[in-house]
Design an enzyme around this catalytic site. Structure first.
Site, PDB file in Angstrom:
ATOM      1  CG  ASN A  99     -10.111  -2.114   3.354  1.00  0.00           C
ATOM      2  OD1 ASN A  99      -9.988  -1.940   2.133  1.00  0.00           O
ATOM      3  ND2 ASN A  99     -10.120  -1.120   4.215  1.00  0.00           N
ATOM      4  CG  HIS A 109      -8.190   2.276  15.503  1.00  0.00           C
ATOM      5  ND1 HIS A 109      -7.808   3.416  16.193  1.00  0.00           N
ATOM      6  CD2 HIS A 109      -8.193   2.623  14.202  1.00  0.00           C
ATOM      7  CE1 HIS A 109      -7.597   4.381  15.348  1.00  0.00           C
ATOM      8  NE2 HIS A 109      -7.819   3.932  14.126  1.00  0.00           N
ATOM      9  CB  THR A 161      -5.696  -2.257   6.166  1.00  0.00           C
ATOM     10  OG1 THR A 161      -4.577  -2.069   5.300  1.00  0.00           O
ATOM     11  CG2 THR A 161      -6.980  -2.242   5.354  1.00  0.00           C
ATOM     12  N   GLY A 214       0.891  -1.173   0.000  1.00  0.00           N
ATOM     13  CA  GLY A 214       0.000   0.000   0.000  1.00  0.00           C
ATOM     14  C   GLY A 214       0.922   1.214   0.000  1.00  0.00           C
ATOM     15  NE  ARG A 228      -5.725  10.565  15.677  1.00  0.00           N
ATOM     16  CZ  ARG A 228      -6.276   9.748  14.787  1.00  0.00           C
ATOM     17  NH1 ARG A 228      -7.022   8.713  15.200  1.00  0.00           N
ATOM     18  NH2 ARG A 228      -6.099   9.933  13.492  1.00  0.00           N
ATOM     19  N   GLY A 236       1.294   4.972   3.150  1.00  0.00           N
ATOM     20  CA  GLY A 236       2.453   4.253   2.603  1.00  0.00           C
ATOM     21  C   GLY A 236       3.552   5.189   2.158  1.00  0.00           C
TER      22      GLY A 236
HETATM   23  O1  TXD Z   1      -4.850   3.758  13.106  1.00  0.00           O
HETATM   24  C1  TXD Z   1      -5.154   3.145  12.084  1.00  0.00           C
HETATM   25  N1  TXD Z   1      -4.904   1.840  11.971  1.00  0.00           N
HETATM   26  C2  TXD Z   1      -5.842   3.894  10.939  1.00  0.00           C
HETATM   27  C3  TXD Z   1      -5.813   3.082   9.663  1.00  0.00           C
HETATM   28  C4  TXD Z   1      -5.341   5.258  10.766  1.00  0.00           C
HETATM   29  C5  TXD Z   1      -5.541   5.900   9.562  1.00  0.00           C
HETATM   30  C6  TXD Z   1      -5.929   5.195   8.313  1.00  0.00           C
HETATM   31  N2  TXD Z   1      -6.338   3.841   8.520  1.00  0.00           N
HETATM   32  C7  TXD Z   1      -6.506   2.954   7.338  1.00  0.00           C
HETATM   33  O2  TXD Z   1      -5.278   2.755   6.637  1.00  0.00           O
HETATM   34  C8  TXD Z   1      -7.434   3.480   6.291  1.00  0.00           C
HETATM   35  O3  TXD Z   1      -8.779   3.370   6.707  1.00  0.00           O
HETATM   36  C9  TXD Z   1      -7.095   2.576   5.143  1.00  0.00           C
HETATM   37  O4  TXD Z   1      -7.757   1.336   5.295  1.00  0.00           O
HETATM   38  C10 TXD Z   1      -5.594   2.371   5.294  1.00  0.00           C
HETATM   39  C11 TXD Z   1      -4.748   3.176   4.341  1.00  0.00           C
HETATM   40  O5  TXD Z   1      -5.057   4.515   4.446  1.00  0.00           O
HETATM   41  P1  TXD Z   1      -4.450   5.544   3.361  1.00  0.00           P
HETATM   42  O6  TXD Z   1      -4.884   6.916   3.751  1.00  0.00           O
HETATM   43  O7  TXD Z   1      -3.006   5.254   3.127  1.00  0.00           O
HETATM   44  O8  TXD Z   1      -5.274   5.116   2.054  1.00  0.00           O
HETATM   45  P2  TXD Z   1      -4.853   5.359   0.520  1.00  0.00           P
HETATM   46  O9  TXD Z   1      -4.089   6.629   0.379  1.00  0.00           O
HETATM   47  O10 TXD Z   1      -6.100   5.136  -0.285  1.00  0.00           O
HETATM   48  O11 TXD Z   1      -3.829   4.151   0.245  1.00  0.00           O
HETATM   49  C12 TXD Z   1      -4.297   2.850   0.150  1.00  0.00           C
HETATM   50  C13 TXD Z   1      -3.527   2.223  -0.993  1.00  0.00           C
HETATM   51  C14 TXD Z   1      -3.885   2.826  -2.360  1.00  0.00           C
HETATM   52  O12 TXD Z   1      -2.725   3.367  -2.972  1.00  0.00           O
HETATM   53  C15 TXD Z   1      -4.454   1.654  -3.161  1.00  0.00           C
HETATM   54  O13 TXD Z   1      -4.079   1.643  -4.521  1.00  0.00           O
HETATM   55  C16 TXD Z   1      -3.814   0.482  -2.423  1.00  0.00           C
HETATM   56  O14 TXD Z   1      -3.862   0.842  -1.053  1.00  0.00           O
HETATM   57  N3  TXD Z   1      -4.530  -0.776  -2.617  1.00  0.00           N
HETATM   58  C17 TXD Z   1      -3.888  -1.945  -2.704  1.00  0.00           C
HETATM   59  N4  TXD Z   1      -2.575  -2.218  -2.620  1.00  0.00           N
HETATM   60  C18 TXD Z   1      -2.246  -3.526  -2.736  1.00  0.00           C
HETATM   61  N5  TXD Z   1      -3.149  -4.531  -2.951  1.00  0.00           N
HETATM   62  C19 TXD Z   1      -4.466  -4.248  -3.038  1.00  0.00           C
HETATM   63  N6  TXD Z   1      -5.384  -5.238  -3.259  1.00  0.00           N
HETATM   64  C20 TXD Z   1      -4.887  -2.904  -2.914  1.00  0.00           C
HETATM   65  N7  TXD Z   1      -6.104  -2.289  -2.944  1.00  0.00           N
HETATM   66  C21 TXD Z   1      -5.852  -0.987  -2.760  1.00  0.00           C
END
Ligand code: TXD
Length: 319
Positions: free
Chosen positions: A96, A176, A120, A10, A152, A15
């Site tokens: 997810n 969470h 995630t 990701g 936080r 990421g």
């Molecule tokens: O405290 C915590 N755990 C939370 C988690 C804090 C903040 C965000 N939280 C979660 O992290 C959020 O709800 C998301 O489920 C993840 C990632 O958040 P982010 O803001 O980085 O999301 P993005 O910018 O959409 O990045 C997700 C990337 C994106 O580039 C997609 O193309 C990729 O995931 N993606 C994949 N990569 C690999 N394989 C698959 N199948 C895939 N599907 C999407």
């Protein structure tokens, strides 16, 4: 000694921030994996070109081929979709969970000895599913949430007490989500517990209760402000602290979503508890005494996580 290898599955908002932080701290070589064509390679190249300015040496590579994460020491998983305004973390479960299945297979095949940090959402369910799909040992798969939630809490407490964030410690247990359990008795300024600071007139119970509530809804507050996507600077910084504790065998005691085998009366579930992270992954679970209110809140949190797992098993009968 060869450099460590960090794989980021990701390469989105968190990421990319993870990659930048890991490079700045020279934690090792970095692979950015994503299914988005080109984007991970673009970020890898851009970050490599920042190296000469900052002076960090790290090989950075973008890919959509799991073979490129081979031999990673640490894998940090943010693959999936984030929330949009008005969505709950649990709304992301169906989408997810399928992503965790693909990521778990990739890790199983190419990085079975890695320490895996799942980010995630919905975190407590996704980290459990990722462990099931990857088949890695439970102590080598952990979820990042408590370090963020306690950060936080610590920020709001430092602001309220007008003291350095360096001297504020905080304890957040449980899932969470809205059921997370900030434990004020174990939260301190330089070792002085928050209840004592209230007695010293440094704040009031009402203000601290409001801070606890604002911590619980901390993620949603940022989602609303951003309008599109969710927090990424503090989540990334939190996961890097966990990765560093593993890579440097620091044995930090950090609140993480860890696999419980009876501690806190919970068996075969991932939920936020204080754990020691060292070269052995999750090395110890700290089972602290909870007062009745914290115990009840923790149980509510555990019940909420159990419901998420029921939903996961309803989607994938093999889980
Ligand atoms: O405290 C915590 N755990 C939370 C988690 C804090 C903040 C965000 N939280 C979660 O992290 C959020 O709800 C998301 O489920 C993840 C990632 O958040 P982010 O803001 O980085 O999301 P993005 O910018 O959409 O990045 C997700 C990337 C994106 O580039 C997609 O193309 C990729 O995931 N993606 C994949 N990569 C690999 N394989 C698959 N199948 C895939 N599907 C999407």
């Amino acid at each position: 000694m060869a450099r460590k290898k960090i794989a980021l599955v990701g390469a989105g908002m968190i990421g990319g921030t993870l990659a930048h932080l890991a490079a700045m701290k020279e934690m090792g070589d970095i692979v950015l994996f994503d299914i988005a064509e080109g984007m991970p390679s673009g970020k890898a190249l851009d970050l490599a070109q920042a190296g000469p300015v900052e002076g960090y040496d790290a090989k950075l590579k973008g890919t959509s081929d799991y073979a490129d994460i081979a031999g990673a020491d640490v894998v940090i998983v943010t693959a999936g979709v984030p929330r949009k305004a008005g969505m709950s973390r649990d709304d992301l479960l169906g989408i997810n969970l399928k992503v965790m299945q693909a990521v778990g297979a990739g890790i199983k095949a190419h990085a079975p000895n890695a320490f895996v940090i799942c980010i995630t959402n919905p975190l407590d369910a996704m980290v459990w599913a990722l462990r099931e799909y990857s088949g890695l040992p439970h102590n080598m798969v952990v979820g990042m949430a408590g370090v963020l939630d306690s950060a936080r809490f610590r920020h709001f407490l430092a602001d309220e007490f007008d003291v350095s964030v360096e001297d504020v410690t905080a304890f957040v247990l449980g899932g969470h989500g809205d059921t997370m359990v900030p434990v004020i008795e174990y939260s301190t300024v330089a070792g002085i517990p928050v209840p004592d600071l209230i007695k010293m007139g440094w704040s009031t119970q009402e203000k601290i209760d409001a801070i606890v509530q604002r911590t619980r809804s901390g993620g949603g507050e940022i989602v609303q402000l951003l309008g599109n996507g969710s927090a990424f600077y503090a989540p990334a910084t939190s996961a890097i602290a966990m990765a560093e504790s593993y890579l440097k065998d620091k044995k930090r005691l950090l609140p993480c979503a860890a696999h419980l085998t009876g501690q806190y009366g919970v068996d075969d579930l991932y939920v936020g508890v204080p754990v020691v992270i060292g070269a052995g992954g999750v090395e110890r679970v700290a089972e602290i005494a909870l007062n009745d209110e914290a115990k009840a809140n923790f149980q509510t949190s555990v019940d909420a996580v159990k419901e998420l797992l029921v939903a996961c098993k309803a989607i994938d009968g093999n889980l």
